[in-house]
Design a protein around this motif. Sequence first.
Motif, PDB file in Angstrom:
ATOM      1  N   VAL A  29       6.697   2.600   0.725  1.00 42.82           N
ATOM      2  CA  VAL A  29       6.052   3.375  -0.330  1.00 42.82           C
ATOM      3  C   VAL A  29       5.472   2.433  -1.375  1.00 42.82           C
ATOM      4  O   VAL A  29       6.168   1.538  -1.870  1.00 42.82           O
ATOM      5  N   ALA A  30       4.220   2.671  -1.689  1.00 39.76           N
ATOM      6  CA  ALA A  30       3.519   1.883  -2.704  1.00 39.76           C
ATOM      7  C   ALA A  30       2.890   2.833  -3.710  1.00 39.76           C
ATOM      8  O   ALA A  30       2.660   4.006  -3.422  1.00 39.76           O
ATOM      9  N   VAL A  31       2.611   2.317  -4.890  1.00 40.87           N
ATOM     10  CA  VAL A  31       1.786   3.031  -5.863  1.00 40.87           C
ATOM     11  C   VAL A  31       0.571   2.165  -6.125  1.00 40.87           C
ATOM     12  O   VAL A  31       0.690   0.972  -6.385  1.00 40.87           O
ATOM     13  N   ILE A  32      -0.599   2.788  -6.028  1.00 42.08           N
ATOM     14  CA  ILE A  32      -1.869   2.124  -6.297  1.00 42.08           C
ATOM     15  C   ILE A  32      -2.315   2.575  -7.683  1.00 42.08           C
ATOM     16  O   ILE A  32      -2.287   3.781  -7.980  1.00 42.08           O
ATOM     17  N   THR A  33      -2.730   1.636  -8.535  1.00 38.46           N
ATOM     18  CA  THR A  33      -3.176   1.964  -9.886  1.00 38.46           C
ATOM     19  C   THR A  33      -4.543   1.348 -10.163  1.00 38.46           C
ATOM     20  O   THR A  33      -4.947   0.381  -9.515  1.00 38.46           O
ATOM     21  N   ALA A  34      -5.215   1.909 -11.155  1.00 39.19           N
ATOM     22  CA  ALA A  34      -6.496   1.370 -11.616  1.00 39.19           C
ATOM     23  C   ALA A  34      -6.748   1.861 -13.029  1.00 39.19           C
ATOM     24  O   ALA A  34      -6.195   2.886 -13.448  1.00 39.19           O
ATOM     25  N   GLY A  35      -7.580   1.136 -13.736  1.00 38.70           N
ATOM     26  CA  GLY A  35      -8.036   1.620 -15.033  1.00 38.70           C
ATOM     27  C   GLY A  35      -9.130   2.638 -14.807  1.00 38.70           C
ATOM     28  O   GLY A  35      -9.967   2.470 -13.927  1.00 38.70           O
ATOM     29  N   GLY A  36      -9.123   3.701 -15.581  1.00 43.47           N
ATOM     30  CA  GLY A  36     -10.155   4.731 -15.471  1.00 43.47           C
ATOM     31  C   GLY A  36     -10.814   4.955 -16.817  1.00 43.47           C
ATOM     32  O   GLY A  36     -10.298   4.527 -17.858  1.00 43.47           O
ATOM     33  N   GLU A  37     -11.948   5.638 -16.825  1.00 47.59           N
ATOM     34  CA  GLU A  37     -12.656   5.913 -18.068  1.00 47.59           C
ATOM     35  C   GLU A  37     -11.812   6.711 -19.046  1.00 47.59           C
ATOM     36  O   GLU A  37     -11.897   6.517 -20.259  1.00 47.59           O
ATOM     37  N   ALA A  38     -10.985   7.618 -18.538  1.00 46.61           N
ATOM     38  CA  ALA A  38     -10.141   8.453 -19.386  1.00 46.61           C
ATOM     39  C   ALA A  38      -8.703   7.936 -19.454  1.00 46.61           C
ATOM     40  O   ALA A  38      -7.811   8.655 -19.882  1.00 46.61           O
ATOM     41  N   GLY A  39      -8.467   6.707 -19.024  1.00 44.08           N
ATOM     42  CA  GLY A  39      -7.126   6.142 -19.015  1.00 44.08           C
ATOM     43  C   GLY A  39      -6.727   5.740 -17.620  1.00 44.08           C
ATOM     44  O   GLY A  39      -7.496   5.906 -16.664  1.00 44.08           O
ATOM     45  N   VAL A  41      -5.121   5.500 -13.891  1.00 40.05           N
ATOM     46  CA  VAL A  41      -4.896   6.432 -12.785  1.00 40.05           C
ATOM     47  C   VAL A  41      -4.003   5.751 -11.759  1.00 40.05           C
ATOM     48  O   VAL A  41      -3.903   4.525 -11.726  1.00 40.05           O
ATOM     49  N   GLY A  42      -3.372   6.565 -10.934  1.00 40.07           N
ATOM     50  CA  GLY A  42      -2.542   6.011  -9.880  1.00 40.07           C
ATOM     51  C   GLY A  42      -2.078   7.082  -8.927  1.00 40.07           C
ATOM     52  O   GLY A  42      -2.113   8.270  -9.241  1.00 40.07           O
ATOM     53  N   PHE A  43      -1.647   6.657  -7.753  1.00 41.28           N
ATOM     54  CA  PHE A  43      -1.169   7.595  -6.742  1.00 41.28           C
ATOM     55  C   PHE A  43      -0.199   6.882  -5.809  1.00 41.28           C
ATOM     56  O   PHE A  43      -0.245   5.672  -5.653  1.00 41.28           O
ATOM     57  N   THR A  44       0.672   7.658  -5.197  1.00 40.79           N
ATOM     58  CA  THR A  44       1.615   7.153  -4.209  1.00 40.79           C
ATOM     59  C   THR A  44       0.903   7.033  -2.870  1.00 40.79           C
ATOM     60  O   THR A  44       0.174   7.939  -2.465  1.00 40.79           O
ATOM     61  N   ALA A  45       1.128   5.899  -2.199  1.00 40.01           N
ATOM     62  CA  ALA A  45       0.470   5.651  -0.916  1.00 40.01           C
ATOM     63  C   ALA A  45       1.484   5.153   0.103  1.00 40.01           C
ATOM     64  O   ALA A  45       2.327   4.322  -0.209  1.00 40.01           O
ATOM     65  N   THR A  46       1.388   5.681   1.303  1.00 38.80           N
ATOM     66  CA  THR A  46       2.179   5.155   2.412  1.00 38.80           C
ATOM     67  C   THR A  46       1.267   4.524   3.453  1.00 38.80           C
ATOM     68  O   THR A  46       1.715   4.126   4.520  1.00 38.80           O
ATOM     69  N   SER A  47      -0.008   4.415   3.120  1.00 41.26           N
ATOM     70  CA  SER A  47      -1.001   3.880   4.056  1.00 41.26           C
ATOM     71  C   SER A  47      -1.333   2.415   3.790  1.00 41.26           C
ATOM     72  O   SER A  47      -2.299   1.906   4.353  1.00 41.26           O
ATOM     73  N   LEU A  48      -0.561   1.739   2.964  1.00 39.96           N
ATOM     74  CA  LEU A  48      -0.831   0.346   2.628  1.00 39.96           C
ATOM     75  C   LEU A  48      -0.657  -0.540   3.859  1.00 39.96           C
ATOM     76  O   LEU A  48       0.338  -0.430   4.572  1.00 39.96           O
ATOM     77  N   THR A  49      -1.636  -1.416   4.082  1.00 38.72           N
ATOM     78  CA  THR A  49      -1.603  -2.302   5.244  1.00 38.72           C
ATOM     79  C   THR A  49      -2.093  -3.687   4.868  1.00 38.72           C
ATOM     80  O   THR A  49      -3.068  -3.825   4.142  1.00 38.72           O
ATOM     81  N   SER A  50      -1.424  -4.696   5.383  1.00 35.62           N
ATOM     82  CA  SER A  50      -1.916  -6.063   5.306  1.00 35.62           C
ATOM     83  C   SER A  50      -3.001  -6.196   6.361  1.00 35.62           C
ATOM     84  O   SER A  50      -2.778  -5.886   7.530  1.00 35.62           O
ATOM     85  N   VAL A  51      -4.192  -6.655   5.968  1.00 36.14           N
ATOM     86  CA  VAL A  51      -5.320  -6.731   6.889  1.00 36.14           C
ATOM     87  C   VAL A  51      -5.557  -8.156   7.362  1.00 36.14           C
ATOM     88  O   VAL A  51      -5.773  -8.400   8.534  1.00 36.14           O
ATOM     89  N   SER A  52      -5.519  -9.107   6.443  1.00 35.49           N
ATOM     90  CA  SER A  52      -5.852 -10.490   6.775  1.00 35.49           C
ATOM     91  C   SER A  52      -5.065 -11.426   5.859  1.00 35.49           C
ATOM     92  O   SER A  52      -4.892 -11.140   4.680  1.00 35.49           O
ATOM     93  N   ALA A  53      -4.630 -12.568   6.414  1.00 39.13           N
ATOM     94  CA  ALA A  53      -3.947 -13.576   5.603  1.00 39.13           C
ATOM     95  C   ALA A  53      -4.946 -14.550   4.975  1.00 39.13           C
ATOM     96  O   ALA A  53      -4.699 -15.080   3.901  1.00 39.13           O
ATOM     97  N   ASP A  54      -6.074 -14.775   5.651  1.00 40.23           N
ATOM     98  CA  ASP A  54      -7.054 -15.738   5.144  1.00 40.23           C
ATOM     99  C   ASP A  54      -8.459 -15.216   5.390  1.00 40.23           C
ATOM    100  O   ASP A  54      -8.952 -15.307   6.517  1.00 40.23           O
ATOM    101  N   PRO A  55      -9.099 -14.602   4.396  1.00 39.69           N
ATOM    102  CA  PRO A  55      -8.621 -14.430   3.037  1.00 39.69           C
ATOM    103  C   PRO A  55      -7.563 -13.324   2.979  1.00 39.69           C
ATOM    104  O   PRO A  55      -7.520 -12.457   3.860  1.00 39.69           O
ATOM    105  N   PRO A  56      -6.726 -13.343   1.936  1.00 40.21           N
ATOM    106  CA  PRO A  56      -5.681 -12.316   1.826  1.00 40.21           C
ATOM    107  C   PRO A  56      -6.292 -10.954   1.477  1.00 40.21           C
ATOM    108  O   PRO A  56      -6.794 -10.748   0.374  1.00 40.21           O
TER     109      PRO A  56
END
Length: 169
Positions: A29-39, A41-56
Amino acid sequence: MTATPGLTAFQLASPDLLRSVFRRHAAGVAVITAGGEAGPVGFTATSLTSVSADPPLISFGIGTGASSWPAISRTGHVGVHILGEHQSELAATFARSGADRFGPPTAWREGPEGVPLLDDVLAWLVCRVVGRVPAGDHRIVLAEVVLGDPAGAGRPLLYHQGRFSGLRD
């Protein structure tokens, strides 16, 4: 080749079939966050995946109907937080529609690139968004790791059969 028992009871592809199958798949379980115009934002994600080590590179999915999507669709950077088993309430807060995700008791601070960083997580990353790929009713966001901290203490939070839980020994 051996036959799969009950193969005659198969179901045709549907959203319900996909959800039913993936309820059996334990995911971190991960939480993804970002800055938004109104403050923030964030959401819970179970779809997080490591794609590449180089570049990370990492990826995660987000529904285009999600309340966080407008900010994620425009932001240049995101925060990625790996939650510990002690953070099931935090995961539920970020998964709940209409919740005040950044209000008390959520502990957070503004990090590099204006990304909201959650406190007391197992690990976090700040990533630069490099792509948003259409995928049905979702977008797959590709992001390059800029910096992070893997030093949090504890064991990971998992999502399985529709609920949050920890690892068993």
